[in-house]
Design an enzyme around this catalytic site. Structure first.
Site, mmCIF file in Angstrom:
data_model
loop_
_atom_site.group_PDB
_atom_site.id
_atom_site.type_symbol
_atom_site.label_atom_id
_atom_site.label_comp_id
_atom_site.label_asym_id
_atom_site.label_seq_id
_atom_site.Cartn_x
_atom_site.Cartn_y
_atom_site.Cartn_z
ATOM 1 N N HIS A 1 5.146 -7.332 6.031
ATOM 2 C CA HIS A 1 5.873 -8.479 6.580
ATOM 3 C C HIS A 1 4.836 -9.545 6.906
ATOM 4 C CE1 HIS A 1 10.086 -9.277 8.320
ATOM 5 N NE2 HIS A 1 10.178 -8.969 7.047
ATOM 6 N N HIS B 1 8.716 -10.462 -4.683
ATOM 7 C CA HIS B 1 8.956 -9.503 -3.610
ATOM 8 C C HIS B 1 9.951 -8.429 -4.027
ATOM 9 C CE1 HIS B 1 8.631 -8.417 0.627
ATOM 10 N NE2 HIS B 1 9.933 -8.230 0.646
#
Length: 727
Positions: A93, A47
């Site tokens: 998300h 990420h």
């Protein structure tokens, strides 16, 4: 309490591979502390580090004369004229939104807002790109409801309009929905703020909300597949407060109006760790933090917890010396926390102190620029077999009703109505009114055209074509409003990159995106990569979502899709009836096979530039690109938007009616004009294929092959899905 044993097993639980833990030991020359191991694990997570995709992302085109800042900053920045800049980015998300849909989606909106206003822009628009699982499953309904409420709840409260987006359904997203959020802001070109720290001895300031234990290891969770224990990861989901975010926006913009800021960064994924490491790393300096000064929401927080917390609505700022009191007064006026928590050093290291102990002391370079970088094994995706002849079990009219009512094409009014799309008073075109949202630039006649696009069923059939098609559809949607496409932000959503087949999808999709961006002069200036979107080994469809931005000189003149009576309809572009990987094939024949429609990038550019010229010349009154569902769906959408019927012309010989009406050939637009013959003549002179489609009027869709459907019947089919689902 027994001290935590730092070893390879703990590192693995933090997401570090065995060889990565060995690398940590070599860098440190000793066993790391718990806080140091946590810092390495989040900064080396997929990420934060993009370790599987970075080498391929570097192949994308990122520059143009109008690009002010490309990838590498918090968001992309492009020149939109009159001394203004648009600042925009899309981010995912995904994992949090399955575990806790409302907060996962809400904090996704909050995070992308901070990426934009941290650069000095006032946010003016939010968009989203949403993918959900099989609608027949109760869990899908729960996730859809929570995600939509979360997006609306946060965006509405913070006062930024949600002006557009897209929503798709497919079983591959059953355990792994995608929530991609995009924010666009506007700033003066001479007031753009960057994140590179500078000035030895300058104070490092924490502002915003207090730090709690929510979201710890959120970045690590977002870099791993889901298993059967997904529900147990609920504590790693952050909790947002849009009212605090609104105060934070105003306080930051007020401080930005002074000359106090050296650098500023939001605390997003990996919280205080990523913000401090990235700021110091970009500036080539060191940073020292005293966690005793960090505002805390909970008692007894450890250094590890404070460094890895992803509590929301927080920013890190490097101030010029002597400006602390002035800055403190601004944030206290807005009832926000303000604390000097560190200073810039010349050490090239991050040093973290807490309660008289040094909890971390790490060289910055291995955490940032020298983080692991992998060229993972990959295999070229196999090309799909040719589709072969396709027969239709339904006449065109019945097929249209089935398509326009299916989950992927049904009216999204149930979604849009939960979003405030007009707060701020600058929204000129909302969803369903045009192919792109149109948002006026305050104090100007000019406006932005904004859109999100991707067709995952194309991407799974042929990732290279699918990646390119996502770019060109974005470009077409902006073009259809009369705006000039300027630049792209992307959100690359894929499965596990450690699997060569998945890595091959990533490589091919990026290759296709790059080809399309170069052909259309449409650079990628920001973006996000979300990998490991798998549940118990099953990957999502490859989904390289594209957020497009364009500009139009007169926003009030932007072209919508709504028909008025008495207009000629003209098809711009060539039709051969390509049904491979089409919505018709999936929804009517329950098949997901065949190659996606071929792309001709030169034709895309040529046809789109022609359409834009004709809009500017006043020759086109309404315009819609042809995409999901094909030509008859596009015509029906225009008819519904204007509440005006269409008398359709005869179709060309040599092509089956269902292929003509529902094929998804690319580079096509439906144009409504007062003089169809003149527009067709202009197209012929420019070497552009064009043919008459019919004329608007009445309250029915009528035409060859028995097409005779009232608008009320089409509207009822179009509006039934969500109304029935959430009755």
């Amino acid at each position: 309490m027994n001290p935590t044993v730092i070893d390879a097993a703990l590192a693995r639980s933090f997401g570090l591979a065995a060889e990565e833990y060995d690398r940590v030991l070599a860098i440190m020359g000793r066993v790391p502390t718990l806080t140091e191991l946590g810092i390495f694990s989040v900064m080396w997570s997929e990420h934060c580090s993009y370790k599987s995709s970075r080498i391929w992302l570097k192949t994308l085109p990122t520059t143009a004369p109008w690009v002010i800042h490309g990838p590498g900053e918090n968001a992309g920045v492009v020149d939109i004229g009159e001394g203004r800049a648009a600042i925009f980015k899309m981010e995912s998300h995904n994992h949090p939104s399955f575990i806790e849909p409302y907060q996962g989606a809400a904090t996704g909106v909050g995070g992308i807002l901070r990426d934009v206003f941290t650069m000095g822009a006032r946010p003016v628009a939010n968009l989203n790109a949403l993918r959900f699982g099989d609608p027949s499953l109760p869990v899908t309904k729960r996730v859809v409801d929570g995600v939509v409420r979360g997006i609306g709840g946060y965006g509405n409260c913070v006062g930024v309009p949600t002006v557009g987006g897209e929503t798709n359904f497919h079983p591959s997203y059953n355990g792994n929905p995608l929530v991609n959020a995009m924010t666009v802001g506007i700033a003066d070109q001479d007031r753009i703020f960057l994140s590179a720290a500078a000035g030895i001895g300058n104070p490092v300031v924490y502002v915003g909300s207090k730090t709690g234990r929510d979201g710890i290891h959120g970045a690590t969770m977002a870099s791993a597949e889901f298993g059967a224990d997904a529900e147990e990861k609920r504590p790693t989901v952050q909790v947002g407060d849009p009212f605090i975010e609104k105060l934070l926006i105003e306080a930051c913009l007020e401080l930005m109006a002074t000359d106090a800021i050296v650098a500023i960064q939001d605390m997003g994924a990996a919280g205080l760790t990523s913000s401090s490491v990235e700021m110091a790393g970009k500036g080539g300096v060191g940073i020292e933090l005293d966690l005793d000064s960090v505002p805390q929401r909970e008692a007894g927080m450890s250094a590890y917890e404070m460094m890895l917390s992803e509590s929301q609505e927080r920013m890190l700022i490097v101030l010029k010396p002597g400006r602390e009191d002035m800055a403190r007064a601004i944030f206290e006026k807005w009832e926000l926390d303000f604390a000097v928590i560190g200073r810039i050093t010349d050490s090239g290291r991050i040093v973290v102190k807490h309660q008289g102990r040094t909890e971390a002391d790490i060289e910055l370079a291995p955490l940032a620029d020298q983080a692991p970088l992998y060229e993972r094994p990959w295999v070229e995706p196999a090309k799909p077999a040719p589709l072969g002849p396709v027969e239709s079990p339904l006449p065109p009219g019945a097929a249209l009703l089935a398509l326009i009512g299916c989950p992927d094409l049904a009216s999204r009014a149930w979604i849009w109505n939960q979003y405030d799309g007009t707060v701020g008073g600058q929204t000129l075109r909302r969803p369903g009114q045009a192919d792109a949202a149109i948002v006026r630039i305050e104090g100007s006649r000019r406006a932005l055209a904004l859109t999100t696009d991707c067709t995952p069923r194309y991407c799974v059939a042929d990732p290279e074509t699918g990646g390119a098609q996502a770019v060109v559809e974005s470009w077409r949607n902006i073009t259809a409003t009369g705006a000039t496409p300027l630049a792209v932000t992307d959100n690359l959503n894929f499965g596990n990159p450690e699997k060569p087949a998945i890595m091959g999808q990533i490589v091919a999709a990026i290759r296709g995106m790059g080809e399309a961006c170069r052909a259309l002069d449409y650079p990628i200036v920001s973006g996000n990569v979300s990998l490991y979107n798998e549940t118990e080994g099953t990957a999502i469809l490859p989904t390289p979502a594209i957020g497009g931005l364009g500009v139009i000189d007169d926003g009030a003149a932007a072209t919508g899709i709504a028909l008025a009576p008495g207009l000629d309809l003209v098809l711009i572009g060539e039709t051969s009836g390509e049904l491979g990987a089409s919505l018709f094939l999936r929804e009517i024949l329950r098949r997901e096979d065949g190659a996606p429609p071929a792309l001709d990038l030169a034709a895309e550019k040529r046809n789109g530039d022609f359409v834009r010229r004709q809009i500017h010349a006043g020759a086109i009154a309404a315009c819609h690109d042809v995409s999901d569902g094909g030509l008859l769906v596009a015509l029906a959408e225009m008819a519904l938007a204007g509440n005006t019927g269409i008398a359709l012309a005869a179709i060309p010989e040599g092509i089956a009616p269902h292929a003509f009406w529902f094929g998804e050939d690319q580079a096509r637009y439906v144009a409504a004009t007062a003089d169809g013959a003149a527009l067709i003549a202009e197209a012929a002179a420019a070497g552009i294929p064009a043919r008459p489609l019919g004329r608007s009027g009445g309250d029915h869709l009528t035409g060859p092959d028995g097409i005779a459907i009232s608008l009320s019947e089409i509207r009822a089919a179009h509006e039934a899905f969500f109304a029935r689902w959430f009755a």
